[in-house]
Write a protein that holds these residues in place. Structure first.
Motif, short mmCIF file in Angstrom:
data_model
loop_
_atom_site.label_atom_id
_atom_site.label_comp_id
_atom_site.label_asym_id
_atom_site.label_seq_id
_atom_site.Cartn_x
_atom_site.Cartn_y
_atom_site.Cartn_z
N GLN A 101 -3.91 -14.79 -1.68
CA GLN A 101 -5.26 -14.38 -1.26
C GLN A 101 -5.32 -14.26 0.26
OE1 GLN A 101 -8.09 -14.08 -3.59
NE2 GLN A 101 -8.73 -12.92 -1.80
N SER A 102 -4.72 -15.21 0.95
CA SER A 102 -4.79 -15.19 2.42
C SER A 102 -4.01 -14.00 2.98
CB SER A 102 -4.30 -16.51 3.01
OG SER A 102 -2.90 -16.56 3.02
N VAL A 103 -2.90 -13.64 2.32
CA VAL A 103 -2.15 -12.46 2.78
C VAL A 103 -2.99 -11.20 2.55
CG1 VAL A 103 -0.07 -11.09 2.48
CG2 VAL A 103 0.05 -13.56 2.35
N ILE A 104 -3.62 -11.13 1.37
CA ILE A 104 -4.45 -9.96 1.07
C ILE A 104 -5.60 -9.85 2.08
CG2 ILE A 104 -5.98 -8.90 -0.63
CD1 ILE A 104 -4.30 -10.28 -2.80
N ASP A 105 -6.25 -10.99 2.35
CA ASP A 105 -7.37 -11.01 3.29
C ASP A 105 -6.95 -10.55 4.67
OD1 ASP A 105 -9.07 -11.87 1.37
OD2 ASP A 105 -9.04 -13.98 1.94
N SER A 106 -5.71 -10.87 5.04
CA SER A 106 -5.26 -10.51 6.39
C SER A 106 -4.85 -9.04 6.46
CB SER A 106 -4.10 -11.41 6.83
OG SER A 106 -2.96 -11.09 6.08
N GLY A 107 -4.78 -8.37 5.30
CA GLY A 107 -4.52 -6.94 5.30
C GLY A 107 -3.06 -6.55 5.49
N THR A 108 -2.15 -7.53 5.41
CA THR A 108 -0.73 -7.21 5.57
C THR A 108 -0.20 -6.52 4.31
OG1 THR A 108 -0.70 -9.38 6.60
CG2 THR A 108 1.39 -8.20 6.49
N GLU A 109 0.70 -5.55 4.52
CA GLU A 109 1.27 -4.83 3.38
C GLU A 109 2.39 -5.64 2.75
OE1 GLU A 109 0.55 -1.59 2.19
OE2 GLU A 109 -1.28 -1.86 3.36
N PHE A 110 2.51 -5.57 1.44
CA PHE A 110 3.64 -6.21 0.76
C PHE A 110 3.90 -5.49 -0.55
CE2 PHE A 110 1.10 -8.34 -2.44
CZ PHE A 110 -0.13 -8.44 -1.84
N ASN A 111 5.14 -5.59 -1.03
CA ASN A 111 5.42 -4.94 -2.30
C ASN A 111 6.25 -5.79 -3.28
OD1 ASN A 111 7.78 -4.78 -0.91
ND2 ASN A 111 7.95 -2.55 -0.95
N VAL A 112 6.56 -7.03 -2.86
CA VAL A 112 7.28 -7.91 -3.78
C VAL A 112 6.68 -9.31 -3.71
CG1 VAL A 112 9.49 -8.99 -4.34
CG2 VAL A 112 9.46 -6.67 -3.43
N ILE A 113 6.50 -9.92 -4.88
CA ILE A 113 6.15 -11.34 -4.89
C ILE A 113 7.29 -12.08 -5.57
CG2 ILE A 113 4.63 -13.09 -5.88
CD1 ILE A 113 2.32 -11.28 -5.27
N TYR A 114 7.94 -12.95 -4.80
CA TYR A 114 9.07 -13.72 -5.30
C TYR A 114 8.57 -15.15 -5.45
CZ TYR A 114 13.96 -15.53 -5.22
OH TYR A 114 15.16 -16.13 -5.50
N ALA A 115 8.16 -15.52 -6.65
CA ALA A 115 7.63 -16.87 -6.88
C ALA A 115 8.71 -17.69 -7.58
CB ALA A 115 6.38 -16.81 -7.73
N GLU A 116 8.88 -18.91 -7.13
CA GLU A 116 10.00 -19.70 -7.64
C GLU A 116 9.74 -20.36 -8.99
OE1 GLU A 116 11.34 -22.15 -4.42
OE2 GLU A 116 12.14 -20.44 -3.34
N ASN A 117 8.55 -20.18 -9.55
CA ASN A 117 8.38 -20.48 -10.97
C ASN A 117 7.25 -19.63 -11.55
OD1 ASN A 117 5.94 -21.77 -10.47
ND2 ASN A 117 6.54 -23.71 -11.38
#
Lengths: 356, 360
Positions: A242-258
């Motif tokens: 949520q905080s990344v989305i709020d900051s408006g930064t672009e991303f295209n992968v979520i690497y979650a460790e579980n």
């Protein structure tokens, strides 16, 4: 003031007594179960155990069940642990020639106490998934002196290799590498990754982080948008994304460790209407292969899930059978077979077979 | 806001410290000013659509309203418990897990496929009853057996998550019904997160109760001196017990929000350490942690300040396992400021300054 202290002390005593009550009743239960199993064993005694091994294996004479003491972490800890415990319970039954007692704790000292009790009870094998890596030397020495074979599963410990017969573990580095290799194969122009880590310092976190960190350091088009620990917690993962989305930064992968953390991350994406999954904006990666997570893969909402194999009982069984038959064990450390699933290729059978 | 501050400042340092709500407001202004200077885009709010196709507001401030509301709801009950019993309930997180489990158990049933087996309101009411019962259990230990609240609630703190796991037979059921996600997300057509509305409803109800009953006064009296309030015809045992039951109700609401966010829960980690945030909110609200006078609006403001701090730290990519350390700094500051020794010194200082001014 005096009165208050007294009350506090009293309350503490009550609480402690309550706790002690719990644990003693648990041991009683275990003892009762053991007794019942022993009785049944005398009557049944159908499957004679093979010849007793010379060195480690203690008196498992013909017709008697092999007695194993299993020390595990609390099955409530995670879906992984629940599956692990269920697998062990299904394997070490009278039908399979075992008389098993279980002890659960997430605390090392309680586990050591349980181990000492099993040694006193003269079990034939001690199966151990240690809560902590250190502090096991003396109790394992005791086990060896008593002629009890120790088999480690799921987690390694810092002790001399001579103190145990075998160690059956996951290769977390390999899990990480498999996942990173898969991600590389996706051939994205640029990788902007939100990396959500597990509890820092745990073997799973180190292995899964290590592979990604190495790749990010080496490749120019791989960037970490953020790297935060959510401590295996889906709510925290949701807040981080949520905080990344709020900051408006672009991303295209979520690497979650579980899987839990991947689920939290996806919840945040859904809220912001960011599409995810097969052929969508954001690639979702998780680990552990929970059944519900594999179903997300099947539905195309996630892209990848790496297995962390909880089904260790058959490996343990194999080791015990070998020792009982007097065979040499070829390797101390046995690595579990583990796979990673791609949402494009996963089948409903995979979900049934590998889901935990 | 600044005018109010100036007005308060003109009242002298002593008056400033006497005004309870000053602490959370000052903290809020400090955080807001910090963000405004470092990165004003922090306050940007955009109107977008979520994956359901409804228009929703997003942005850091919305995140604060969203997540801060959980702690705010808990802070209501925690303030009452603190005021009445002079101690805190540390079993809140574990009871949230229990309430969430009850909701899931009733909605999905055992081994269900995720479709609703019962109306959500029924599940929620059942969760209310269960968590009020657990609150009542804590209340009995504290009010009747006179066990210190922290020790009494330690029992559920230890056992609560196991009970939660037991309720659902160690399974982690997932609710597939979309309407269930409204409570932790958005109600179609309303662009503000639902938890905020739930918090508003809780606050309004509490304020009405405090206005039209003597609960506030009684709680305060019991907290200041239980035996003299008994001599004045109050029933301290009941008041203390009641505060724990009310907290139980707050816990059930938070349990609903938490469960709804992901349509499932993980017993071992859900609402982990939320009790610490709730207690911190009470402290930040300037309430005496030893009981007595209390101010619920200040606690609620405190709750949002904590979330403001958390969101700010996330925004600046502070490692999430370092967050508790930052909160600890806040606690240390608060405890020091509210310590009687410091208060006396400050009062003396302001008096001295005043006299100097008059002389000059």
């Amino acid at each position: 003031m005096k009165k208050r202290t007294l009350v506090t002390m009293l309350a503490a005593t009550v609480a402690v007594a309550g706790l002690a009550g719990c644990s003693s009743s648990q041991t009683e239960e275990t003892a009762a179960a053991t007794e019942a199993a022993a009785e049944a064993g005398e009557e049944a005694a159908e499957e004679p155990a093979e010849e007793a091994g010379e060195e480690a294996a203690a008196p498992a004479a013909d017709g008697e069940l092999i007695r194993v003491g299993i020390i595990n972490n609390d099955p409530n800890e995670s879906g992984y642990r629940t599956a692990n415990d269920a697998d062990l319970k299904a394997m070490f039954t009278e039908e399979n020639g075992y008389d098993a007692s279980f002890a659960y704790s997430l605390k090392n000292d309680e586990q050591i106490t349980a181990a000492q009790k099993f040694i006193q009870d003269e079990v034939d094998y001690l199966l151990l998934s240690a809560a902590d890596t250190s502090g096991w030397d003396s109790v394992l020495q005791d086990a060896q002196n008593a002629g009890i074979g120790v088999i480690l599963f799921d987690r390694t410990i810092d002790a001399s290799e001579d103190l145990y017969l075998a160690s059956i573990v996951s290769d977390m580095e390999k899990e990480g590498e498999t996942a990173v290799n898969w991600l590389e194969e996706q051939g994205l122009e640029e990788y902007n990754i939100i990396h959500i880590q597990g509890v820092m310092g745990s073997a799973a976190q180190q292995g899964r982080t290590g592979a990604l960190d190495a790749k990010v350091a080496e490749a120019d088009n791989w960037n970490l948008v953020t790297q935060q620990t959510a401590e295996w917690n889906s709510e925290k993962a949701q807040q981080i994304v949520q905080s990344v989305i709020d900051s408006g930064t672009e991303f295209n992968v979520i690497y979650a460790e579980n899987d839990d953390m991947a689920k939290g991350a996806v919840a945040a994406l859904d809220k912001a209407n960011i599409s995810h999954g097969v052929d969508k904006d954001v690639i979702i990666m998780g680990f552990d292969c929970n059944k519900w997570a594999l179903e997300e893969l099947l539905a195309g909402n996630w892209n990848y899930d790496g297995q962390c194999n909880p089904f260790q009982a058959s490996y343990i069984d194999e080791v015990i059978k070998k020792v009982e038959a007097g065979e040499e064990l070829t390797e101390k450390t046995i690595i579990l077979d583990e796979v990673g699933f791609d949402a494009r290729t996963i089948t409903a059978e995979d979900v049934e077979q590998y889901g935990i | 806001m600044t005018e109010k501050k100036r007005a308060a400042a003109s009242g002298g340092m002593a008056g400033l410290f006497r005004n309870q709500i000053f602490i959370p407001i000052a903290a809020l202004l400090l955080l807001a000013a910090f963000n405004l200077i470092v990165d004003p885009s922090f306050f940007k709010i955009t109107l977008g659509t979520n994956s359901e196709g409804y228009s929703v507001l997003t942005g850091n401030l919305m995140t604060i309203l969203d997540y801060g509301s959980e702690v705010a709801i808990l802070a209501i009950g925690m303030t009452l418990v603190t005021a009445a019993s002079g101690g805190q309930d540390i079993s809140v997180g574990a009871t949230v897990a229990i309430a969430g489990s009850v909701i899931l158990r009733i909605l999905v049933g055992l081994g269900g496929d995720g479709t609703l087996q019962a109306p959500i309101i029924v599940a929620f009411l059942a969760a209310c009853v269960v968590s009020m019962l657990f609150g009542a259990f804590n209340g009995v230990l504290v009010a009747i057996f006179k066990i210190q609240p922290m020790v009494a609630t330690l029992i559920l703190y230890t056992a609560g998550r196991s009970i939660a796991a037991w309720i659902n037979n160690n399974e982690l059921p997932i609710v597939t019904d979309k309407t269930f996600t409204y409570f932790g997300g958005f109600i179609p057509g309303l662009p503000v997160p639902t938890p905020f509305f739930l918090a508003v409803v809780c606050v309004v109800i509490t304020m009405l109760v405090l206005k039209f009953t003597n609960l506030g006064l009684y709680t305060q009296a019991v907290g200041i001196n239980a035996s003299s309030s008994r001599l004045n015809g109050l029933n301290p045992t009941f008041i203390k017990w009641l505060s724990f039951v009310i907290l139980g109700l707050c816990v059930a609401v938070v349990g609903l929000i938490k469960t709804s966010r992901l349509s499932t829960i993980n017993y071992s980690v859900i609402a982990k350490d939320i009790e610490m945030d709730a207690i911190l909110a009470v402290a930040l609200g300037g309430n005496a942690l030893s009981g007595g006078k209390f101010n619920i609006p200040a606690s609620i403001l405190g709750a949002y300040v904590i979330q403001f701090l958390t969101t700010t730290l996330y925004k600046f990519q502070v490692s999430s396992d370092a967050l508790p350390a930052y909160k600890a700094v806040v606690v240390v500051l608060l405890v020091v400021i509210s310590a009687p020794a410091v208060k006396e010194k400050m009062a003396a200082l302001s008096k001295k300054m005043k006299t100097q001014k008059e002389v000059g």
